[in-house]
Design an enzyme around this catalytic site. Structure first.
Site, short mmCIF file in Angstrom:
data_model
loop_
_atom_site.label_atom_id
_atom_site.label_comp_id
_atom_site.label_asym_id
_atom_site.label_seq_id
_atom_site.Cartn_x
_atom_site.Cartn_y
_atom_site.Cartn_z
N SER A 84 38.82 95.08 105.30
CA SER A 84 39.45 94.12 104.39
C SER A 84 38.63 93.98 103.10
O SER A 84 38.34 94.97 102.45
CB SER A 84 39.64 92.79 105.11
OG SER A 84 40.52 91.95 104.42
N ASP A 125 45.95 94.64 107.61
CA ASP A 125 44.50 94.39 107.57
C ASP A 125 43.79 94.90 108.83
O ASP A 125 44.22 94.62 109.96
CB ASP A 125 44.27 92.88 107.43
CG ASP A 125 42.87 92.53 106.99
OD1 ASP A 125 41.94 92.78 107.77
OD2 ASP A 125 42.72 92.02 105.87
#
Length: 449
Positions: free
Chosen positions: A39, A176
């Site tokens: 991320s 993610d």
């Protein structure tokens, strides 16, 4: 290439902390041979491999919600003011339910700042984690695995927070990487890297357990709250960068302290010796007398309870086995914390003590303190134990005022000692701070004689 593997955790807007870590690593001249992230950790990792600290710092300190998410103007204004509005919350919910928040601004930003050629030419490797919704499996890649021209796409895929629209690469949807592994140490292990720096910013997501046998891991974790995951705010990021910088210096032994950042030096050791070495049996007796507890093997159970409560609290800040030399700086940190002294700067121990005494003088000489203490003294001195226990619950507790209340080792009034014993059990940090100031004042009195 010699050096550490650097693992950066995900955490959205908390990511400025990792830029502070980078700043410290550069200052300490710590060599990095590979960076892996999930991320925002992947995004920061790309900037590190690209070796453009100034750009990364400028980016984070000027960041806003509009830099990341395409939102209506009203939404951005409310976010900046940190207010909750039913209308705005409903709008956000609708955006998410209709496919997710639009991160076109983030994509445009990355296309402007990421230099794919520079990253690929760097001797530092770059790895990241994302999750394929189409194949329903994690995807772990290093830069050599990513097709030319697709680096930004994979960075977006890794950082596609579940509230965002999934990112598409070659007709496949990705979200993610934090849903699989938010702190991907495994990528370093797969590369055979054993010296690893792991940065945890308390982000949302799963963290996979690893076998640490044979690894040299230096862990860096935020020492205070870094704000919300979607609180993209330049001013907040400046604070987070500072915290990351100081925490890293502490992780590498350049600073000491539990809550504060204290320079280890000869003066640090001298200051401890100045207060500790000269404490003899008479001072120890006075410290016990401060609380009105008995000294010796036949101490009453309540005395042992009070002393145990105090020592356990101090031990939380000592950072090592509790002894005479760790007690003093631990008590100083507790006192500074309770007085609200700024922790986002570097002190030597003498400076921290000076700041404590400055704040003590300000409080002691304030009109509010004098008024509060007048009523508190009346309560303490004029009530029986039963009346005191009943009335103290109705009294507004002002921590800073209690720290500054009658801080003298030589107190003889049993009612005040009773009050200190109450504080020791109910508010041990306040009592420790009061005791610490008493110790400093006692030493100053002795020096002045």
């Amino acid at each position: 290439m010699n050096g550490y593997g650097l693992v950066l955790g995900g955490g959205g807007a908390k990511g400025g902390y990792e830029i502070g870590v980078w700043k410290a690593l550069k200052e300490l001249d710590i060599p990095i041979k590979a960076v892996a992230g999930t991320s925002v950790g992947a995004l920061n990792g790309a900037m590190i491999v690209q070796d453009d600290y100034e750009l990364a710092s400028e980016l984070w300190t000027s960041l806003s919600i509009e830099s990341v998410i395409k939102v209506e103007k009203e939404l951005a204004v409310v976010n900046e003011k940190n207010k909750k509005s039913p209308v705005v919350l409903a709008a956000m919910k609708n955006m998410i339910s209709s496919g997710g928040l639009d991160v076109t601004p983030l994509k445009e930003l990355l296309n402007r700042i990421i230099n794919e050629k520079k990253i690929r030419d760097s001797q530092i490797d770059l790895g990241m984690v994302t999750f394929s919704l189409s194949d329903f499996k994690p995807i772990k890649v290093f830069k050599s695995d990513i097709p030319d021209g697709k680096l930004v796409d994979y960075l977006l895929a890794s950082s596609c927070f579940p509230a965002f629209k999934p990112h598409e690469i070659d007709s496949k949807k990705f979200i993610d990487g934090g849903v699989y592994d938010n702190i991907p140490v495994s990528l370093m292990i797969e590369k055979g890297i054993k010296d690893i720096i792991v940065v945890d910013i308390s982000g949302l997501g799963l963290v996979r357990k690893i076998d640490k046998k044979g690894l040299n891991i230096i862990e860096i974790k935020n020492s205070e709250d870094l704000g919300g995951t979607l609180d993209f705010n330049g001013e907040r990021s400046k604070i987070n960068i500072d915290i990351g910088y100081y925490d890293t210096l502490k992780a590498f032994g350049k600073l000491k302290g539990s809550r504060y950042y204290i320079i280890p030096s000869d003066e640090f050791e001298d200051k401890k010796r100045h207060y500790i070495d000269n404490i003899g049996l008479e001072e120890i007796k006075k410290m016990y007398n401060f609380l009105g507890v008995s000294l010796g093997p036949k101490s009453a159970a309540n005395s042992k309870l009070i002393l145990d409560r105090i020592l356990r609290t101090i031990n939380q800040y000592a950072g090592q086995k509790l002894d005479s030399y760790s007690i003093f700086p631990a008590m100083a940190e507790i006192t500074a914390e309770q007085l609200g002294i700024d922790r986002r700067r570097i002190y030597d121990l003498n400076e921290l003590v000076q700041e404590i005494m400055k704040e003590y003088d300000v409080i002691k000489n304030s009109a509010d303190f004098k008024e509060y203490i007048k009523g508190l003294t009346k309560l303490i001195l004029s009530r029986s134990q039963l009346e005191f226990d009943r009335e103290i619950k109705k009294t507004l507790i002002e921590g800073k005022f209690l720290i500054s209340y009658d801080p003298y080792l030589y107190e003889t009034n049993d009612n005040i000692k009773r009050f200190r014993r109450f504080l020791a059990v109910a508010m041990p940090k306040i009592l420790i701070a009061n005791m610490f100031i008493s110790l400093i004042l006692s030493k100053e009195d002795r020096q002045g004689q």
